[in-house]
Design a protein around this motif. Structure first.
Motif, PDB file in Angstrom:
ATOM      1  N   ALA A 259     -32.645 -10.109 -63.354  1.00  0.00           N
ATOM      2  CA  ALA A 259     -31.318  -9.534 -63.587  1.00  0.00           C
ATOM      3  C   ALA A 259     -30.259 -10.441 -62.971  1.00  0.00           C
ATOM      4  O   ALA A 259     -30.511 -11.130 -62.005  1.00  0.00           O
ATOM      5  N   ALA A 260     -29.034 -10.444 -63.507  1.00  0.00           N
ATOM      6  CA  ALA A 260     -27.952 -11.245 -62.911  1.00  0.00           C
ATOM      7  C   ALA A 260     -27.602 -10.653 -61.557  1.00  0.00           C
ATOM      8  O   ALA A 260     -27.572  -9.443 -61.396  1.00  0.00           O
ATOM      9  N   VAL A 261     -27.350 -11.516 -60.587  1.00  0.00           N
ATOM     10  CA  VAL A 261     -26.966 -11.034 -59.260  1.00  0.00           C
ATOM     11  C   VAL A 261     -25.605 -10.354 -59.380  1.00  0.00           C
ATOM     12  O   VAL A 261     -24.725 -10.823 -60.080  1.00  0.00           O
ATOM     13  N   ARG A 262     -25.437  -9.271 -58.660  1.00  0.00           N
ATOM     14  CA  ARG A 262     -24.153  -8.573 -58.733  1.00  0.00           C
ATOM     15  C   ARG A 262     -23.031  -9.463 -58.246  1.00  0.00           C
ATOM     16  O   ARG A 262     -23.202 -10.238 -57.310  1.00  0.00           O
ATOM     17  N   ASP A 263     -21.876  -9.357 -58.872  1.00  0.00           N
ATOM     18  CA  ASP A 263     -20.722 -10.182 -58.549  1.00  0.00           C
ATOM     19  C   ASP A 263     -20.081  -9.693 -57.247  1.00  0.00           C
ATOM     20  O   ASP A 263     -19.207  -8.832 -57.259  1.00  0.00           O
ATOM     21  N   LEU A 264     -20.585 -10.264 -56.155  1.00  0.00           N
ATOM     22  CA  LEU A 264     -20.071  -9.807 -54.871  1.00  0.00           C
ATOM     23  C   LEU A 264     -19.090 -10.808 -54.288  1.00  0.00           C
ATOM     24  O   LEU A 264     -19.309 -12.005 -54.336  1.00  0.00           O
ATOM     25  N   VAL A 265     -18.037 -10.313 -53.741  1.00  0.00           N
ATOM     26  CA  VAL A 265     -17.023 -11.173 -53.130  1.00  0.00           C
ATOM     27  C   VAL A 265     -16.768 -10.688 -51.712  1.00  0.00           C
ATOM     28  O   VAL A 265     -16.814  -9.488 -51.443  1.00  0.00           O
ATOM     29  N   SER A 266     -16.505 -11.620 -50.842  1.00  0.00           N
ATOM     30  CA  SER A 266     -16.272 -11.241 -49.458  1.00  0.00           C
ATOM     31  C   SER A 266     -14.810 -10.861 -49.241  1.00  0.00           C
ATOM     32  O   SER A 266     -13.897 -11.571 -49.658  1.00  0.00           O
ATOM     33  N   PHE A 267     -14.595  -9.741 -48.573  1.00  0.00           N
ATOM     34  CA  PHE A 267     -13.250  -9.282 -48.272  1.00  0.00           C
ATOM     35  C   PHE A 267     -13.107  -9.009 -46.783  1.00  0.00           C
ATOM     36  O   PHE A 267     -14.066  -8.631 -46.108  1.00  0.00           O
ATOM     37  N   GLY A 268     -11.895  -9.189 -46.284  1.00  0.00           N
ATOM     38  CA  GLY A 268     -11.600  -8.802 -44.917  1.00  0.00           C
ATOM     39  C   GLY A 268     -10.855  -7.485 -44.982  1.00  0.00           C
ATOM     40  O   GLY A 268      -9.942  -7.329 -45.800  1.00  0.00           O
TER      41      GLY A 268
ATOM     42  N   GLU B 209      -5.578  -3.032 -36.852  1.00  0.00           N
ATOM     43  CA  GLU B 209      -6.992  -3.219 -36.561  1.00  0.00           C
ATOM     44  C   GLU B 209      -7.614  -4.079 -37.634  1.00  0.00           C
ATOM     45  O   GLU B 209      -7.249  -3.972 -38.803  1.00  0.00           O
ATOM     46  N   VAL B 210      -8.516  -4.956 -37.237  1.00  0.00           N
ATOM     47  CA  VAL B 210      -9.306  -5.673 -38.233  1.00  0.00           C
ATOM     48  C   VAL B 210     -10.644  -4.955 -38.269  1.00  0.00           C
ATOM     49  O   VAL B 210     -11.433  -5.029 -37.334  1.00  0.00           O
ATOM     50  N   VAL B 211     -10.871  -4.238 -39.359  1.00  0.00           N
ATOM     51  CA  VAL B 211     -12.037  -3.368 -39.418  1.00  0.00           C
ATOM     52  C   VAL B 211     -13.323  -4.162 -39.577  1.00  0.00           C
ATOM     53  O   VAL B 211     -14.341  -3.862 -38.984  1.00  0.00           O
ATOM     54  N   GLY B 212     -13.258  -5.200 -40.372  1.00  0.00           N
ATOM     55  CA  GLY B 212     -14.466  -6.009 -40.538  1.00  0.00           C
ATOM     56  C   GLY B 212     -14.419  -6.813 -41.809  1.00  0.00           C
ATOM     57  O   GLY B 212     -13.415  -6.836 -42.518  1.00  0.00           O
ATOM     58  N   PHE B 213     -15.505  -7.497 -42.065  1.00  0.00           N
ATOM     59  CA  PHE B 213     -15.626  -8.300 -43.271  1.00  0.00           C
ATOM     60  C   PHE B 213     -16.876  -7.873 -44.006  1.00  0.00           C
ATOM     61  O   PHE B 213     -17.908  -7.591 -43.397  1.00  0.00           O
ATOM     62  N   ASP B 214     -16.807  -7.832 -45.314  1.00  0.00           N
ATOM     63  CA  ASP B 214     -17.955  -7.329 -46.074  1.00  0.00           C
ATOM     64  C   ASP B 214     -17.933  -7.904 -47.474  1.00  0.00           C
ATOM     65  O   ASP B 214     -16.868  -8.257 -47.999  1.00  0.00           O
ATOM     66  N   ARG B 215     -19.117  -7.955 -48.064  1.00  0.00           N
ATOM     67  CA  ARG B 215     -19.175  -8.386 -49.454  1.00  0.00           C
ATOM     68  C   ARG B 215     -19.251  -7.138 -50.313  1.00  0.00           C
ATOM     69  O   ARG B 215     -20.142  -6.318 -50.137  1.00  0.00           O
ATOM     70  N   VAL B 216     -18.300  -7.022 -51.199  1.00  0.00           N
ATOM     71  CA  VAL B 216     -18.309  -5.862 -52.090  1.00  0.00           C
ATOM     72  C   VAL B 216     -18.092  -6.349 -53.510  1.00  0.00           C
ATOM     73  O   VAL B 216     -17.731  -7.500 -53.736  1.00  0.00           O
ATOM     74  N   GLU B 217     -18.304  -5.439 -54.446  1.00  0.00           N
ATOM     75  CA  GLU B 217     -18.068  -5.815 -55.836  1.00  0.00           C
ATOM     76  C   GLU B 217     -16.609  -6.118 -56.032  1.00  0.00           C
ATOM     77  O   GLU B 217     -15.746  -5.311 -55.704  1.00  0.00           O
ATOM     78  N   ALA B 218     -16.358  -7.303 -56.576  1.00  0.00           N
ATOM     79  CA  ALA B 218     -14.968  -7.716 -56.728  1.00  0.00           C
ATOM     80  C   ALA B 218     -14.227  -6.858 -57.742  1.00  0.00           C
ATOM     81  O   ALA B 218     -13.023  -6.680 -57.644  1.00  0.00           O
ATOM     82  N   ALA B 219     -14.955  -6.341 -58.708  1.00  0.00           N
ATOM     83  CA  ALA B 219     -14.273  -5.579 -59.754  1.00  0.00           C
ATOM     84  C   ALA B 219     -13.650  -4.337 -59.154  1.00  0.00           C
ATOM     85  O   ALA B 219     -14.329  -3.477 -58.618  1.00  0.00           O
ATOM     86  N   ALA B 220     -12.370  -4.257 -59.233  1.00  0.00           N
ATOM     87  CA  ALA B 220     -11.684  -3.119 -58.632  1.00  0.00           C
ATOM     88  C   ALA B 220     -11.280  -2.144 -59.711  1.00  0.00           C
ATOM     89  O   ALA B 220     -11.022  -2.521 -60.846  1.00  0.00           O
ATOM     90  N   VAL B 221     -11.238  -0.894 -59.336  1.00  0.00           N
ATOM     91  CA  VAL B 221     -10.789   0.136 -60.258  1.00  0.00           C
ATOM     92  C   VAL B 221      -9.281   0.041 -60.381  1.00  0.00           C
ATOM     93  O   VAL B 221      -8.556   0.182 -59.396  1.00  0.00           O
ATOM     94  N   GLN B 222      -8.810  -0.230 -61.589  1.00  0.00           N
ATOM     95  CA  GLN B 222      -7.366  -0.388 -61.747  1.00  0.00           C
ATOM     96  C   GLN B 222      -6.708   0.965 -61.867  1.00  0.00           C
ATOM     97  O   GLN B 222      -7.311   1.920 -62.330  1.00  0.00           O
ATOM     98  N   GLY B 223      -5.489   1.010 -61.463  1.00  0.00           N
ATOM     99  CA  GLY B 223      -4.707   2.218 -61.709  1.00  0.00           C
ATOM    100  C   GLY B 223      -4.843   3.267 -60.632  1.00  0.00           C
ATOM    101  O   GLY B 223      -3.882   3.941 -60.291  1.00  0.00           O
ATOM    102  N   ALA B 224      -6.034   3.411 -60.092  1.00  0.00           N
ATOM    103  CA  ALA B 224      -6.179   4.439 -59.052  1.00  0.00           C
ATOM    104  C   ALA B 224      -5.405   4.009 -57.827  1.00  0.00           C
ATOM    105  O   ALA B 224      -5.340   2.832 -57.493  1.00  0.00           O
ATOM    106  N   GLN B 225      -4.804   4.950 -57.157  1.00  0.00           N
ATOM    107  CA  GLN B 225      -4.036   4.614 -55.970  1.00  0.00           C
ATOM    108  C   GLN B 225      -4.545   5.388 -54.775  1.00  0.00           C
ATOM    109  O   GLN B 225      -4.763   6.581 -54.863  1.00  0.00           O
ATOM    110  N   VAL B 226      -4.761   4.674 -53.712  1.00  0.00           N
ATOM    111  CA  VAL B 226      -5.161   5.392 -52.505  1.00  0.00           C
ATOM    112  C   VAL B 226      -4.116   5.279 -51.417  1.00  0.00           C
ATOM    113  O   VAL B 226      -4.175   5.928 -50.399  1.00  0.00           O
TER     114      VAL B 226
END
Lengths: 779, 200
Positions: free
Chosen positions: B50-59, B145-162
């Motif tokens: 399977a293709a590796v999931r598209d993970l990107v590192s974020f701070g 605060e700098v909470v941390g760094f993590d690799r998450v799926e880069a694809a973000a849900v558009q439109g939703a607001q938090v």
């Protein structure tokens, strides 16, 4: 990352050749002029011979045959002179200098053009070689070359013309080249890029700061150790007391263990603390040494910047028909390389000036009872922590009456005032652009451009220049400059609660003015100093910061001088003198008004170094705009808020409307920014603070109503006054605007200056915040 | 290494070697079982399943009650707060002034002001300087605060607001799904533009 341009590690062979030629040409030029003055001194020939020899070898490596021939001829002539077979009179020296010129020029030509240039008639290499060979053999040069009018060598009897020496056999050449390489001192100069040096200095400086921080940690560790000692003695006392009690064996054992542990820990701590201390001291020592070394590498001996002058003076004085002796004092005085570079042009001007105007020709001098040759002296020295460069001549001196007449003739001042000027004040006029008392403009100088340029350059380098009339006759120009740009000595002061540095070279002095000494002159505050009235200007206001003047105790004023004006810059307090490592400001800031650079203080925090020239300009501006508030030096006055200018944001997609509104408000005294639509305005509002927003309704991307809604919903901007200025004048439009939260609705049809400005005044108040308002303004 | 036991003969199927067979050598020289080589060749030839999931590192950093995510490639380092020196005439709510980090002077910015988040009157003990960069533009931004760094799926849900802060909407372009929950993703381009604007 691409290596910096002058990093020789990546340079080509040709680049190395050019670098080498540059070096040797400098030696040749200086040496040849010195040699002409003392032709009998054979020891001077040796280095010149070696220089010519090195150039010959280098030229051979890159294959420039004509250059090889030229350098070879020069070398042979010098060898002949050293062996007594030839005498270096004027013609010979001229030829050698001409050869040096050609070589220098080759060093400046790109590689692909060099060979063709050398063979072109412009270079005249062939003719030069012939001249040199003739001089070598003591034969008068062929007629074409003698057209310059200078006599042949003469002196030595003509020798049979030997055929030009055949190229020496390869082996011997290799040996001599090796010898030349060995002869080149291993401790020769190394080229480092200027940026690299700056970075090194920054790191070295930071190293010192870190070492100091470590010292603080060492102190804390020491405190811990003492705490531990106290704990140990406490434990001992408790153990003693417990011994007198009757304890079970287990308790006794526990106490013993406790004593043992604490004692061991104490010992360990003592050892660690001592070791750490030693480490810290050594670290600080090394950091300090590194810093000083790097700093010193920025310094070059003053003499290095003077290599062209002996030649210049020689050529120029011959051209003018004068006889001049150049004296240089302080060749070894260390000067920052940047300053050395910046000195080139001003020194040039001053020397030319002296030669052209200052010094007289031999006949005139004799008629005045002076020696026929004039003396020109360039002197460098360190004085009071600054670098002083004097260019002095023993010539005619400055004709003060002529200066006075000229000032009046040019309508600069009235005659009566001109008569009252002191010598110093008159001399200041010499530095005005276009001012020259020379009767004709010569090619050398006299166009009146020289001295004001010198002053500008001196100021840009961070110092100043003044003229002096020498008691023994003649003139001296004295430039005072910081010893190094990278390190600046400042007077550390506090303005509006923040520390700032004022470079010592740019200020006069710091004085304490008591409350009773403050006068009011023409509505402004001043005090009497040294026989003149000096205006007092609050530094906080010049910087646009909130001033914090305390009443009753008098003020501390830094005297700064701009031309003939003197001001007293009032600061919170004077902290002391300090030396700082200068850092350039981030280029993204662009030019920051009143600030010249940044630096790091003892604790490694940034501190700003002010630019006195800029401050003077700002003071000027303030005085003309009449915005200067008075300094509270009288007793018992409360603090006053600084007069901030209110800022308005104008939003409209029509350029005409924007301009009209902007002009109206700016003329009234507000600070105005413009935006083309709601989105642009929304961006601007979030990065800048505004007191009022004037907005249109119909705009692309985001209309006025939407903008207004966003403003009202924002935590920070919620209460910002917003005025809608629109073509829509129906009641429902007005309602819509006001319901959305607008404070006012003005229609463009009823638009004329007064209405708009009146409405703005009503909403936010005067352009300048008044003293009894808070930051809010009227509700 | 055990010496060869002369009493043990060579295993069946192998030619005996001059009398002293070496156990290790014999193991290695044993022919592979049938089909073994082909099976492994097939395995190696195959592409990964399977293709590796598209993970990107974020701070991840916090401003007030809001958490934001910025691509790690824009984060240079995290430093403790340091004294900031205002620049007369240029300092504003966003541009706080100059700050020295490791002997190099940086420009300091308040993301609270830029994003429209209310800042506490004194910074919390977790507050840090988040040094962010885009080529040619480096900033030291104050965060709670700098909470941390993590690799998450880069694809973000558009439109939703938090985010609650309306201003921050402009600087974010979607919501990331993270193990900690949904986090607003910062749009780097707009962030640096906003910062640059504060210098005018």
């Amino acid at each position: 990352m691409t290596p910096p341009a002058d990093d020789l590690a990546g340079a080509s062979l040709y680049d190395l050749f050019r670098a080498e030629v540059e070096q040797h040409v400098a030696v040749l030029e200086q040496g040849l002029v010195g040699l002409e003055a003392a032709p009998g001194d054979l020891s001077r020939i040796e280095p010149l011979m070696r220089a010519a020899h090195s150039v010959k070898g280098a030229a051979r490596i890159v294959g420039l045959t004509e250059a090889v021939a030229l350098a070879h001829a020069m070398e042979d002539l010098l060898v002949a002179a050293q062996q007594g077979r030839a005498v270096l009179a004027s013609e010979a020296v001229d030829a050698l200098l001409a050869g040096t010129d050609v070589l220098r020029r080759v060093g400046g030509i790109p590689q692909d053009e060099a060979a063709s240039w050398l063979t072109s008639p412009a270079a005249g290499t062939e003719g030069l070689v012939r001249r040199l060979r003739s001089a070598e053999h003591g034969v008068p040069p062929p007629p074409t070359e003698a057209a310059t009018g200078r006599g042949g060598t003469g002196g030595t009897p003509p020798a049979p013309l030997a055929p030009p020496a055949p190229p020496p056999p390869a082996a011997a050449d290799g040996a001599s080249r090796r010898e030349a390489t060995a002869g080149r001192a291993p401790a020769g100069p190394v080229r480092v890029s200027a940026e690299g040096l700056t970075r090194m200095l920054a790191y070295a400086g930071e190293g010192v700061v870190q070492a100091r921080r470590l010292a603080a940690h060492a102190d804390q560790l020491e405190g811990l150790r003492r705490g531990l000692d106290r704990l140990a003695s406490h434990v001992e006392r408790t153990a003693e007391r417990l011994r007198k009690e009757s304890l079970g064996p287990r308790a006794r054992e526990a106490v013993q263990v406790l004593r043992g542990e604490v004692a061991a820990l104490r010992q360990e701590m003592a050892a660690r603390s001592e070791a750490f201390d030693l480490s810290v001291r050594q670290g600080a020592d090394v950091a300090g040494r590194l810093y000083r070394e790097v700093l010193e590498s920025r310094l070059r001996p003053f003499g290095e910047g003077l290599s062209a002058y002996p030649r210049l003076v020689r050529d120029l004085s011959r051209e003018l028909g004068k006889q001049v002796r150049l004296e240089v004092v302080g060749r070894d005085v260390p000067v920052d390389r940047d300053i050395l570079e910046a000195l080139e042009a001003p020194l040039n001007h001053m020397v030319r000036n002296a030669l052209d105007h200052g010094l007289e020709g031999p006949e005139e001098r004799l008629s005045r009872g002076k020696e026929p040759f004039g003396r020109l002296r360039i002197e460098a020295r360190h004085h009071a922590g600054m670098l002083e460069i004097r260019v002095a001549d023993d010539g005619r001196g400055i004709d003060l009456p002529a200066v006075r007449r000229r000032i009046v003739d040019r309508g600069m001042v009235m005659e009566e005032i001109a008569r009252s000027f002191t010598e110093d004040e008159l001399l200041e006029f010499l530095f005005l652009p276009g001012f020259s008392t020379a009767r004709e403009v010569t090619q050398v100088s006299g166009r009146g451009v020289g001295l004001d340029v010198v002053q500008t350059m001196a100021r840009e380098a961070g110092g100043h220049v003044r003229a002096e009339r020498r008691a023994a006759g003649g003139t001296a120009f004295v430039m005072t400059l910081p010893i190094t740009r990278s390190v600046v000595r400042v007077a550390l002061v506090e303005i509006a609660g923040e520390p700032y540095g004022l470079p010592l070279t740019q200020i006069d002095r710091i004085v304490r003015v008591e409350a009773a000494e403050v006068l009011t002159v023409e509505g402004r505050q001043a005090f009497a100093h040294d026989g003149r009235v000096v205006g007092l200007v609050p530094a906080a206001e010049v910087l646009g910061a909130q001033g914090r003047t305390r009443g009753g105790e008098g003020v501390t004023a830094v005297l700064v001088r701009g031309g003939r004006d003197v001001y007293g810059l009032v600061v919170d307090r004077y902290v002391g003198e300090q030396t700082f490592d200068v850092r350039t400001l981030d280029p993204r800031l662009g030019k920051v008004a009143n600030v010249s650079a940044a630096a790091l203080d003892d604790r490694g925090d940034p501190i700003l170094i002010l630019d006195v020239q800029d401050l003077l300009r700002s003071i000027d501006q303030l005085l003309h705009e009449g915005g200067l508030r008075t300094v509270r030096a009288a007793a018992g006055q409360a603090d006053r808020a600084a007069r901030r200018v209110r800022r308005i944001l104008v939003v409209d997609d029509s350029i005409t409307v924007r301009e009209v509104e902007r002009k109206l408000l700016a003329n009234r005294g507000y600070a105005v920014d413009v935006c083309v639509d709601g989105a642009d305005a929304w961006n601007a509002l979030r990065s800048q603070a505004y007191d009022l927003v004037l907005t249109d309704v119909d705009m692309p991307r985001m209309d006025g109503i939407e903008l207004l809604r966003r403003i009202r919903e924002d935590a920070r901007l919620g209460r910002l006054p917003v005025m809608i200025v629109s073509y829509k004048d129906r009641p429902e439009d007005r309602m819509r605007g006001l319901e959305a939260g607008a404070n006012a609705y003005v229609t463009k049809s009823s638009f004329h200056e007064d209405a708009l400005v009146r409405e703005v005044l009503h909403l936010v108040g005067e352009p300048r915040v008044e003293e009894d308002e808070g930051e809010e303004g009227p509700p | 290494m055990a010496t060869a036991d002369p009493s043990v003969g060579p295993p069946a199927g192998l030619p005996a070697e001059g009398g002293r067979p070496d156990a290790a050598a014999s193991l290695l020289r044993r022919p592979p079982p049938p089909g073994y080589l082909e099976a492994w060749a097939e395995r190696v030839r195959e592409r990964p399943a399977a293709a590796v999931r598209d993970l990107v590192s974020f701070g991840f950093f916090r401003l007030g009650a809001e958490t934001f995510a910025l691509e790690t490639r824009h984060v240079v380092e995290v430093r403790p707060l340091a004294r900031m020196r205002p620049v007369p005439g240029r300092t504003n709510p966003v541009f706080l002034g100059l700050v020295s980090l490791r002997g190099v002077i940086h420009l300091a910015a308040s993301l609270h002001a830029l994003f429209g988040v209310e800042a506490a009157s004194t910074p919390p003990p977790t507050a840090r300087l988040l040094v962010v960069e885009r080529p040619g533009q480096r900033w030291a931004a104050v965060v709670d605060e700098v909470v941390g760094f993590d690799r998450v799926e880069a694809a973000a849900v558009q439109g939703a607001q938090v985010t609650v802060a309306k201003a921050a909407v402009h600087f974010t372009d979607g919501v990331l799904r993270t193990p900690r929950g949904p986090v607003a993703r910062v749009e780097a381009g707009r962030l640096f533009e906003g910062l640059a604007r504060s210098l005018q």
